[in-house]
Design an enzyme around this catalytic site. Sequence first.
Site, PDB file in Angstrom:
ATOM      1  CD  GLU A  77       0.638  -4.556   2.514  1.00 54.08           C
ATOM      2  OE1 GLU A  77       0.014  -5.623   2.530  1.00 54.08           O
ATOM      3  OE2 GLU A  77       0.194  -3.524   2.014  1.00 54.08           O
ATOM      4  CD  GLU A 101       1.468  -2.314  -1.959  1.00 56.57           C
ATOM      5  OE1 GLU A 101       0.322  -2.670  -1.635  1.00 56.57           O
ATOM      6  OE2 GLU A 101       2.428  -3.091  -2.062  1.00 56.57           O
TER       7      GLU A 101
HETATM    8  C1  FCB Z   1      -1.149  -5.253  -0.733  1.00 52.50           C
HETATM    9  C2  FCB Z   1      -0.005  -6.035  -1.332  1.00 52.50           C
HETATM   10  C3  FCB Z   1       0.059  -5.933  -2.839  1.00 52.50           C
HETATM   11  C4  FCB Z   1      -1.307  -5.998  -3.468  1.00 52.50           C
HETATM   12  C5  FCB Z   1      -2.239  -5.014  -2.812  1.00 52.50           C
HETATM   13  C6  FCB Z   1      -3.632  -4.992  -3.402  1.00 52.50           C
HETATM   14  O1  FCB Z   1      -1.464  -5.776   0.513  1.00 52.50           O
HETATM   15  O2  FCB Z   1       1.207  -5.555  -0.826  1.00 52.50           O
HETATM   16  O3  FCB Z   1       0.917  -6.934  -3.304  1.00 52.50           O
HETATM   17  O4  FCB Z   1      -1.783  -7.278  -3.422  1.00 52.50           O
HETATM   18  O5  FCB Z   1      -2.344  -5.297  -1.439  1.00 52.50           O
END
Ligand code: FCB
Length: 474
Positions: free
Chosen positions: A197, A385
Amino acid sequence: MNRSEFLKLCAILGIGSTIPKSILANDLFNDLRSSDFGNDFVWGTATASYQIEGAWNVDGKGESIWDRFAHQPRNIKTKENGDVACDFYNRYNEDIELMRDMHIKHSRFSISWPRLLPEGTGKINQKGIDFYDRVIDKYLKENITPWATLYHWDLPQKLQDKGGWENRDILGWFEEYVSLCAHKFGDRVKNWMVFNEPGTFVPLGYLIKIHAPGKFGFNHFLPALHHVSLAHGVGGRVLKNVVKDGNIGTTFSCSHVDPYKNNERFIQSAKRMDAFTNRMYIEPILGLGYPTAEIPKLKKMEKYFKPDDEKNLPFDFDFIGLQNYSRIVSKPLQIVPGLHAMNVKAKKLGHDITEMGWEVYPEGMYKIIKQIAAYKNIKKIYITENGVAFKDSFVNGNINDTKRIQFLKDYLKQILRAKKEGVDIGGYFVWSFMDNFEWAEGYHPRFGLVHVDFKTQQRIIKDSGKWFSEFLQK
Ligand code: FCB
């Protein structure tokens, strides 16, 4: 409500014809099974080094920017830090066995740069290499496929002292680090992600000082962004050359953006917000350059360009990791530098809100997948994620996190919807395997399928963890 009840209701309400056929055909209303996604779909959970490992200064590890940032007063809401976190450094055997027992077959984790190269470059810390060797071997022993992220935000502090991502020399330092990882672990780890990210750590760390290294303003942000963009290709090329049969990707945080009101000013604000949140990070890597038309401030980036940069920015990744939690609803706001827009507070939008203050909006997942999949040179998407922090409550020793189960199901249905419409989605990773250190928030928002008692380090599988485990077997 099952599908036929739903159709009946539509008929009564006279709205059947307005519902896209694709939704009906996808049978979104039946309960989900993992097999609905196909046999080769990858299912896993995700973590990151600073958020779980602890052992911040043990066995030769160097200081990272997150160690420094969290040790300074006022940076972390709860005044906590990741010094111990989930103590994964000492407990990885039990944690990986728990993963195995939960039928989790793929694990996304990150490698700590300063654990391997305490000064960021030069001297190698053999004990750091040994640690990841042990972790990777344990994953493989338990039949869990490792997916490694090279950079999940814990830059060596020594490199930050020389300017960090603002210093163009970082391209050489990063190449050295990636090459070390690829040579040491590439025989056993085949799935790699270069970055986690950039759309989070670059603005939060170099524009609005909410994350490490706590810098503020476009003078920091623009060079950092450009060097991070260039480093995608640097990392990607090393991995391609060194890792035989590698599956090489990188991840982006992406959120669908809607205007708060349906008028031109709001629509334009949403376009700028989309450029700022999504396009600015992914498009240079896809060979489309920075979106300067929407964000004219990006024209100043030219200052940091060297002759071959345009040629070197794009990299042909095997996959893009898409990470999504919520959507953004945008309104115009002139005083915000560069962007002239602001997100509308989630509580104004009428949907459920998470502990992070994010709106629960499953359809945003579908929309952002379609938006990203529309770029013609993306080969494959993994959802690397997705997850949620709600307040977890204990009832008789159990954590009845039914809201998390519902959230995951609702988002998964939207992923399946996009997949059935032809988007090549290869897998899904829940954030996160266990509760951990949530950056500037501290330990309070809990994202895990497994509860962690940070005083005793006891792990308890939440109801969502039990649900996920059963789901994986169906
Ligand atoms: C994302 C991050 C991860 C975690 C989630 C909730 O942006 O990559 O490390 O903090 O959010």
